[in-house]
Design a protein around this motif. Structure first.
Motif, PDB file in Angstrom:
ATOM      1  N   PHE A  27       0.954  -1.069   0.089  1.00  0.00           N
ATOM      2  CA  PHE A  27      -0.189   0.283   0.152  1.00  0.00           C
ATOM      3  C   PHE A  27       0.727   1.166   0.011  1.00  0.00           C
ATOM      4  O   PHE A  27       0.562   2.045  -0.765  1.00  0.00           O
ATOM      5  N   THR A  28       1.937   1.337   0.774  1.00  0.00           N
ATOM      6  CA  THR A  28       2.830   2.657   1.178  1.00  0.00           C
ATOM      7  C   THR A  28       3.452   2.683  -0.328  1.00  0.00           C
ATOM      8  O   THR A  28       3.787   3.847  -0.472  1.00  0.00           O
ATOM      9  N   THR A  29       4.128   1.490  -0.841  1.00  0.00           N
ATOM     10  CA  THR A  29       4.695   1.731  -2.053  1.00  0.00           C
ATOM     11  C   THR A  29       3.882   2.305  -3.110  1.00  0.00           C
ATOM     12  O   THR A  29       4.488   3.114  -3.780  1.00  0.00           O
ATOM     13  N   HIS A  30       2.655   1.949  -3.264  1.00  0.00           N
ATOM     14  CA  HIS A  30       1.556   2.618  -4.057  1.00  0.00           C
ATOM     15  C   HIS A  30       1.432   3.893  -3.715  1.00  0.00           C
ATOM     16  O   HIS A  30       1.362   4.652  -4.678  1.00  0.00           O
ATOM     17  N   LEU A  31       1.225   4.216  -2.605  1.00  0.00           N
ATOM     18  CA  LEU A  31       1.141   5.609  -2.093  1.00  0.00           C
ATOM     19  C   LEU A  31       2.382   6.567  -2.308  1.00  0.00           C
ATOM     20  O   LEU A  31       2.049   7.541  -3.030  1.00  0.00           O
ATOM     21  N   LEU A  32       3.463   6.078  -2.439  1.00  0.00           N
ATOM     22  CA  LEU A  32       4.707   7.026  -2.896  1.00  0.00           C
ATOM     23  C   LEU A  32       4.644   7.034  -4.279  1.00  0.00           C
ATOM     24  O   LEU A  32       5.190   8.214  -4.622  1.00  0.00           O
ATOM     25  N   ALA A  33       4.441   6.134  -5.134  1.00  0.00           N
ATOM     26  CA  ALA A  33       4.422   6.479  -6.447  1.00  0.00           C
ATOM     27  C   ALA A  33       3.232   7.361  -6.620  1.00  0.00           C
ATOM     28  O   ALA A  33       3.531   8.267  -7.794  1.00  0.00           O
ATOM     29  N   ALA A  34       2.221   7.461  -6.080  1.00  0.00           N
ATOM     30  CA  ALA A  34       1.225   8.378  -6.202  1.00  0.00           C
ATOM     31  C   ALA A  34       1.539   9.920  -6.024  1.00  0.00           C
ATOM     32  O   ALA A  34       1.291  10.745  -6.617  1.00  0.00           O
ATOM     33  N   PHE A  35       2.392   9.943  -4.796  1.00  0.00           N
ATOM     34  CA  PHE A  35       2.952  11.254  -4.501  1.00  0.00           C
ATOM     35  C   PHE A  35       3.944  11.673  -5.462  1.00  0.00           C
ATOM     36  O   PHE A  35       3.911  12.895  -5.832  1.00  0.00           O
ATOM     37  N   ALA A  36       4.914  10.624  -5.924  1.00  0.00           N
ATOM     38  CA  ALA A  36       5.857  11.085  -6.881  1.00  0.00           C
ATOM     39  C   ALA A  36       5.356  11.462  -8.188  1.00  0.00           C
ATOM     40  O   ALA A  36       6.233  12.261  -8.908  1.00  0.00           O
ATOM     41  N   THR A  37       4.223  11.034  -8.649  1.00  0.00           N
ATOM     42  CA  THR A  37       3.720  11.454  -9.959  1.00  0.00           C
ATOM     43  C   THR A  37       2.435  12.567  -9.760  1.00  0.00           C
ATOM     44  O   THR A  37       2.051  12.974 -10.878  1.00  0.00           O
ATOM     45  N   ALA A  38       2.013  12.844  -8.805  1.00  0.00           N
ATOM     46  CA  ALA A  38       0.848  13.721  -8.379  1.00  0.00           C
ATOM     47  C   ALA A  38       1.068  15.145  -8.944  1.00  0.00           C
ATOM     48  O   ALA A  38       2.040  15.764  -8.746  1.00  0.00           O
ATOM     49  N   ASP A  39       0.251  15.895  -9.475  1.00  0.00           N
ATOM     50  CA  ASP A  39       0.196  17.298  -9.620  1.00  0.00           C
ATOM     51  C   ASP A  39       0.021  18.048  -8.287  1.00  0.00           C
ATOM     52  O   ASP A  39      -0.113  17.361  -7.459  1.00  0.00           O
TER      53      ASP A  39
END
Length: 81
Positions: A27-39
């Motif tokens: 979950f946290t791995t996906h969360l960090l990917a979302a943070f890294a690509t978020a506008d």
């Protein structure tokens, strides 16, 4: 009030960005990917729900001393604001 970066969050973010630390769960791995690509708007919304990760990702992406600071938090075992 500034969000608190925990040693765990620091380690997860460092690992995600290839700077040491240790891997988070799925979950946290996906969360960090979302943070890294978020506008900007979505980054802010994610940070409202997960402030420690928002602060740590912002530090590593935008602060020239971010990696050094996160490594200090990760190894000290102390929580930093």
């Amino acid at each position: 009030m500034d969000p608190t970066i925990t040693p765990e969050a620091a380690n997860h973010v460092l690992f995600h960005f290839g700077q040491g630390g240790y891997q988070a769960g799925s979950f946290t791995t996906h969360l960090l990917a979302a943070f890294a690509t978020a506008d900007e708007q979505h980054f802010f919304r994610l940070s409202e729900a997960f402030p420690e990760y928002g602060a740590a990702v912002a530090a590593i992406q935008y602060d020239p001393k971010g990696v050094t600071n996160l490594k200090a938090i990760a190894t000290s075992g102390e929580v930093a604001a």
